[in-house]
Design an enzyme around this catalytic site. Sequence first.
Site, PDB file in Angstrom:
ATOM      1  N   GLY A 712       0.747  -1.177   0.011  1.00  0.00           N
ATOM      2  CA  GLY A 712      -0.267  -0.069   0.087  1.00  0.00           C
ATOM      3  C   GLY A 712       0.710   1.197  -0.200  1.00  0.00           C
ATOM      4  O   GLY A 712       2.114   1.148   0.312  1.00  0.00           O
ATOM      5  N   CYS A 713       0.214   2.390  -0.421  1.00  0.00           N
ATOM      6  CA  CYS A 713       0.972   3.643  -0.413  1.00  0.00           C
ATOM      7  C   CYS A 713       1.285   4.001   0.783  1.00  0.00           C
ATOM      8  O   CYS A 713       2.674   4.217   1.166  1.00  0.00           O
ATOM      9  CB  CYS A 713       0.288   4.834  -1.287  1.00  0.00           C
ATOM     10  SG  CYS A 713      -1.486   5.085  -0.566  1.00  0.00           S
ATOM     11  N   TYR A 714       0.345   4.264   1.643  1.00  0.00           N
ATOM     12  CA  TYR A 714       0.876   4.756   3.168  1.00  0.00           C
ATOM     13  C   TYR A 714       1.883   3.648   3.642  1.00  0.00           C
ATOM     14  O   TYR A 714       2.617   4.166   4.437  1.00  0.00           O
ATOM     15  CB  TYR A 714      -0.293   4.681   3.906  1.00  0.00           C
ATOM     16  CG  TYR A 714      -1.311   5.896   3.915  1.00  0.00           C
ATOM     17  CD1 TYR A 714      -0.888   6.966   4.298  1.00  0.00           C
ATOM     18  CD2 TYR A 714      -2.826   5.662   3.830  1.00  0.00           C
ATOM     19  CE1 TYR A 714      -1.821   8.327   4.346  1.00  0.00           C
ATOM     20  CE2 TYR A 714      -3.722   6.813   3.622  1.00  0.00           C
ATOM     21  CZ  TYR A 714      -2.911   8.040   3.948  1.00  0.00           C
ATOM     22  OH  TYR A 714      -3.512   9.348   4.196  1.00  0.00           O
ATOM     23  N   ALA A 715       1.660   2.360   3.493  1.00  0.00           N
ATOM     24  CA  ALA A 715       2.518   1.423   4.136  1.00  0.00           C
ATOM     25  C   ALA A 715       3.635   1.486   3.538  1.00  0.00           C
ATOM     26  O   ALA A 715       4.838   1.034   4.390  1.00  0.00           O
ATOM     27  CB  ALA A 715       1.672  -0.074   4.001  1.00  0.00           C
ATOM     28  N   ALA A 717       5.595   3.896   2.561  1.00  0.00           N
ATOM     29  CA  ALA A 717       6.291   5.244   3.071  1.00  0.00           C
ATOM     30  C   ALA A 717       6.782   4.928   4.489  1.00  0.00           C
ATOM     31  O   ALA A 717       7.797   5.403   5.067  1.00  0.00           O
ATOM     32  CB  ALA A 717       5.481   6.423   2.788  1.00  0.00           C
TER      33      ALA A 717
END
Length: 887
Positions: A712-715, A717
């Site tokens: 995931g994108c949040y994950a 980063a």
Amino acid sequence: MLALRSTAGAVARRARTAARRVPTSSIPTIPKAATTVALSSRREYASPASDSFSTRSTVVQLLSNIGSKREVQQYLSHFSSVSSQQFAVIKVGGAIITEHLESLTSALAFLNHVGLFPVVVHGAGPQLNKLLEEAGVEPQFEEGIRVTDGKTLAVARKLFLEENLKLVEKLEEMGVRARPITSGVFGADYLDKEKYDLVGRINKVNKGPIEAAINAGCLPILTSMAETPEGQVLNVNADVAAGELARELQPLKIVYLSEKGGLFNADTNEKISAINLDEEYDYLMSQWWCRYGTRLKIKEIKELLDLLPRTSSVAIIHPADLQKELFTDTGAGTLIRRGNKLDTATDIGGFEDIQKLKDVLVRDREGLDAKATVDRYVDGLKSQEFKAYFDEPMDALAIVLPPNSTTSLANLATFTITKAGWLTNVADNVFAAIKKDHSKLVWTVKEDDENLTWFFDKAEGSLSKDGEVMFWYGIESGDEVKELMTEFTKHGRSMLGDANLEARLQRAASAASGMSASTKARAAQQQSRPFSTTVRRPASKTSRASTSRGFFSQLRGYATTTNPNPPFGKHNSSNTQPAKVALIGARGYTGQALISLLNAHPNMDLRHVSSRELAGQKLKGYEKRDITYENLSAEDVRRMEADGEIDCWVMALPNGVCRPFVDAVEEGKGPQNSVIVDLSADYRFDKNWTYGLPELVNRSDIAKATRISNPGCYATAAQLGIAPLVPFIGAAPTVFGVSGYSGAGTKPSPKNDVENLTGQIIPYSLTDHIHEREISSQLGLEVGFIPHVAPWFQGIHHSISIPLNKSMTSRDIRQLYQERYAGERLVKVSGEPPSVKAISGKHGVEMGGFGVHSSGKRVVVCVTIDNLLKGAATQCLRKFCFSHLFH
């Protein structure tokens, strides 16, 4: 076109570049054993030639934390080639002692531990102003020089002694012997007694106290005070004292420590990385922003360097970055050298001495026939159009062949630099001159060239194949990039040069008129082989999901992983057909971004795009073929897989929707053993799927996998922002995340309603978010995650608060991150917090900040990422690369 050899032997190095403003490393911790050797055996240790092997190895290993082993060895050798007092004069301003004493003493201690003895001279201007103000004395200045009466001098003398002892005592606390030298070095007469009173003009420098200190194994720490022959103490500007000291000692380096860390161009507000005075002085003096302090500083430095050997240079640097400035090619501050003026030639007659030209071409050639080969090369150039660039001693030589009927790119055919050329920054100057004359350039270098990273810094893009790396700059369109990539992949060495030096030299002489018929024939017979794409982003910005050019202009330094058992039977190294891709679920922003990337890649062929809502409409943004959106069912997918129509399936569907399509692929059991990359969260916790975060997961696992879950994108980063500190975490980290509204998808909701978002951010899923579970499970520890959505379109910012199990400094932590992500071209680590505005439209991750609580037991790390690119589409396309879809 030639494959270049960039050096004149093993000692050659890459020059300082415009990319010098890279994240700086902190000071490595010195083992006690190394310290003991350095202090107890000063004379022996100060000369690396006489060091024990183990101590030398330890030193090199420590310094390798901030630069390559080659850089470290070369600089240590360079700095130890002169007597101890000729290594460096370091001028320390009063503000540095007040505000950066820890950084300053750590830097000086490190230099001493590696056997170097910088001569330090310090001032105390800001402290003096404060004391005079407290004493009711108003400071007076004439033409920038402090008027020094008796009362001022009395305050100054006392202050200078205190500041000198403060520096000496701090060094000795760190295990470094230091000697305060507050008189006896600078002799002077009055500068202008009537005007300035007790201010001195230095007319004599006594090296005796300095040499005595160094011979005793002590760092000499000088104040900027001078005495007349009658014994009258006079005040002297610290910059002036450092300059006079340098004139006497003739050091390799003169270092001015500065809080700003260098000189700045007021037009661009960027740090000036390097100044070659012979080439740039008049130009700099003509610039509107070069005035006041900047103008005076450059003028004074020129006057100083004019009296020193050309090997001497001046560096203006922040004390925390001193090691990086001294021991790496990239540097960190502003480097100022005299350099050598460049000359050019457009025909053989432009060289005054043809034999000298041949000697230069021969000097880094191997083989018994090198001389004969160079003779033929020079003869060939007599009938060719070219432009050569070289300095007076010909420490550097470059020959560029102009564009011709077959290409719009100029060709850098020859590039040879001596050790002296690298050390005096000539390589950069030559390349800058080439760039002024040629807006587009291509060249090739052997992939094992020890200066390869220098060429990466100079290029905007590159391809590697068959032991060669092709670089270029100036290409402005995706079509040009694709054409160049295709030519390189098809023709290989027969187009861009082969391993045989003579053949490369001969081809350079004929390249201006295009390839010969025999060369074209051989090229046609070449098979395409695995290659890597490594391209730097151009200056222009990419808008939102329009990223086809962005990927190939930003995925710099990334190479595909070689898989000995490629999962694509039809796409091994003997087959040049592009991999066939199907995209299931293309309506969202991520799907559109991925389409743009696939459109720009010559070895990816998008065949089917499925979207229930857009079925029947023509796909926009894909130019290789006409594609109409389909509403593919699971049965359609099963049939297509069984018929071998698709090599890679990309599932770009919402969470909880893609399982029927995955099952259909597995039931189809096609002959090509297709890869599935799932962009949703459905399989991120399935142990039978490979989690595709290449910076943290073994790349070979990704290369072998046929079922890959995209992080995931949040994950992505958050994991990259926490991972280097996992061994030092004392309690659960908390991630405060803010995403642009593209992260909320295309389905209308309050979270992607711009009007609703204007002027605020909206928190959501404050506990138990799917990314919280993903981050925690992948890192193996509990992590709190608090997501928010903001009114910008794309880009994520994380502020990550991490409790520590031991006290650490910001520098310690930054070094951990730089070491952990060294070589990761899509990860940038810097001292400053990154910005969302800067990351939007780019393909990497940026992190910085590293703010440590006063207790030393908690740090805040800031991370930014583009949620549509590195957070999704870019990450997905890298899985193709790892899985041999580049064949």
